[in-house]
Scaffold this motif. Sequence first.
Motif, PDB file in Angstrom:
ATOM      1  N   GLN A  54     -43.521 -77.274  52.636  1.00 42.09           N
ATOM      2  CA  GLN A  54     -42.236 -77.236  53.319  1.00 42.09           C
ATOM      3  C   GLN A  54     -41.205 -78.051  52.550  1.00 42.09           C
ATOM      4  O   GLN A  54     -41.558 -79.030  51.877  1.00 42.09           O
ATOM      5  N   ASN A  81     -38.693 -71.622  63.920  1.00 42.37           N
ATOM      6  CA  ASN A  81     -39.993 -72.227  64.241  1.00 42.37           C
ATOM      7  C   ASN A  81     -40.692 -71.577  65.422  1.00 42.37           C
ATOM      8  O   ASN A  81     -41.924 -71.481  65.438  1.00 42.37           O
ATOM      9  N   SER A 102     -32.868 -73.381  63.459  1.00 40.22           N
ATOM     10  CA  SER A 102     -34.176 -73.987  63.236  1.00 40.22           C
ATOM     11  C   SER A 102     -35.142 -73.654  64.367  1.00 40.22           C
ATOM     12  O   SER A 102     -36.324 -73.388  64.136  1.00 40.22           O
ATOM     13  N   ASP A 113     -36.902 -78.791  56.493  1.00 37.93           N
ATOM     14  CA  ASP A 113     -37.757 -77.954  57.349  1.00 37.93           C
ATOM     15  C   ASP A 113     -38.872 -78.784  57.973  1.00 37.93           C
ATOM     16  O   ASP A 113     -39.235 -78.585  59.130  1.00 37.93           O
ATOM     17  N   MET A 121     -39.141 -79.453  62.001  1.00 42.80           N
ATOM     18  CA  MET A 121     -40.340 -79.032  62.725  1.00 42.80           C
ATOM     19  C   MET A 121     -40.710 -80.064  63.784  1.00 42.80           C
ATOM     20  O   MET A 121     -41.054 -79.723  64.925  1.00 42.80           O
ATOM     21  N   ASN A 139     -40.573 -79.546  67.881  1.00 43.72           N
ATOM     22  CA  ASN A 139     -41.748 -79.820  68.724  1.00 43.72           C
ATOM     23  C   ASN A 139     -41.406 -80.828  69.817  1.00 43.72           C
ATOM     24  O   ASN A 139     -41.871 -80.703  70.964  1.00 43.72           O
TER      25      ASN A 139
END
Length: 311
Positions: free
Chosen positions: A242, A293, A289, A246, A250, A254
């Motif tokens: 990645q 994801n 984003s 990114d 992530m 999350n």
Amino acid sequence: MLCLLEKVCPISHALQQEMYVNMVSFNFKKDDVLVEEGGTCHYMYFIKKGALMGCTTYKGKRIVTYMSVENEFVSSISGLHGMNISKEEISAIEDVELFGIHNDVLQQLFQQYFDLNFLFRVMVEQYYRDAQERTHIVRVGSAKERYLYFIQTKPGYMERLPHEYIASLLDMKPLTLAKIKKEYALSLKKDKETEELCRYVENYMSAKQVFKDRELSLHSLSVLLHLSTHQLSSLLNNQFQQKFMDFVNMYRINHIKEQIALPGTLQNLTIETVANNAGFSSRSAFYNSFKKNVGMSPIEFAKNRGNDSIA
């Protein structure tokens, strides 16, 4: 020995008794020769303890053709059943304890018992499959490939048996084997260190929640982790596969998903506020984003979680 044979095929009680009666015990010391090259092999051996090897001479050079340890059967390949002279010497690499059945007895048992014929056929088929694979890798594979093949198919042999014999079996010089072994050990150590480093980075990101810092950069994160910028960049590219942003996003996504799942979150805060608290500095960056994801928009995700009261 009979327990191993019965895993292949049930053995009749009569055959078991015959084998018990005709089985002979042998003990040889390390370097003892059981069968000389050009001699006759009178027995089919079963290794109870220790290790044997076969070797032949070609243009004055001794070449190891196989090595066998506990729970394996060994006899002359070229002089099987004592019908021809043996083209390979069979000798002890370690002190060995063996069981043996004389070839004359085996021939009689073959005529009397079908199950022994079936067992022997299965054993020979497996031997030739192994021999074909071994021959292929020795002829085609590089020295490193031959080494990897050996340690994968013969676990424990490298630590146990003399390296000069293993080198001969793998058609390489002992110095080449030593070099490859050292390089492989270093690569395993490096792989282990890399794995531990990845866990360290992951744990730090989760525990410290540094992703919430909107100004977080590759340099600032590397300082926090006590790594060089190059180390961290290489780790992200090669291990996590990645780019830096990114990777950070992530963790932000999350975290946002966890917040959305909490009861009442979106009754008091807008999705944009949750995203802002997670470290996103723009609405467009957050939405792009999130969809990248999760595969859907944040509003769709919230509704799928049964959260219809979106502030």
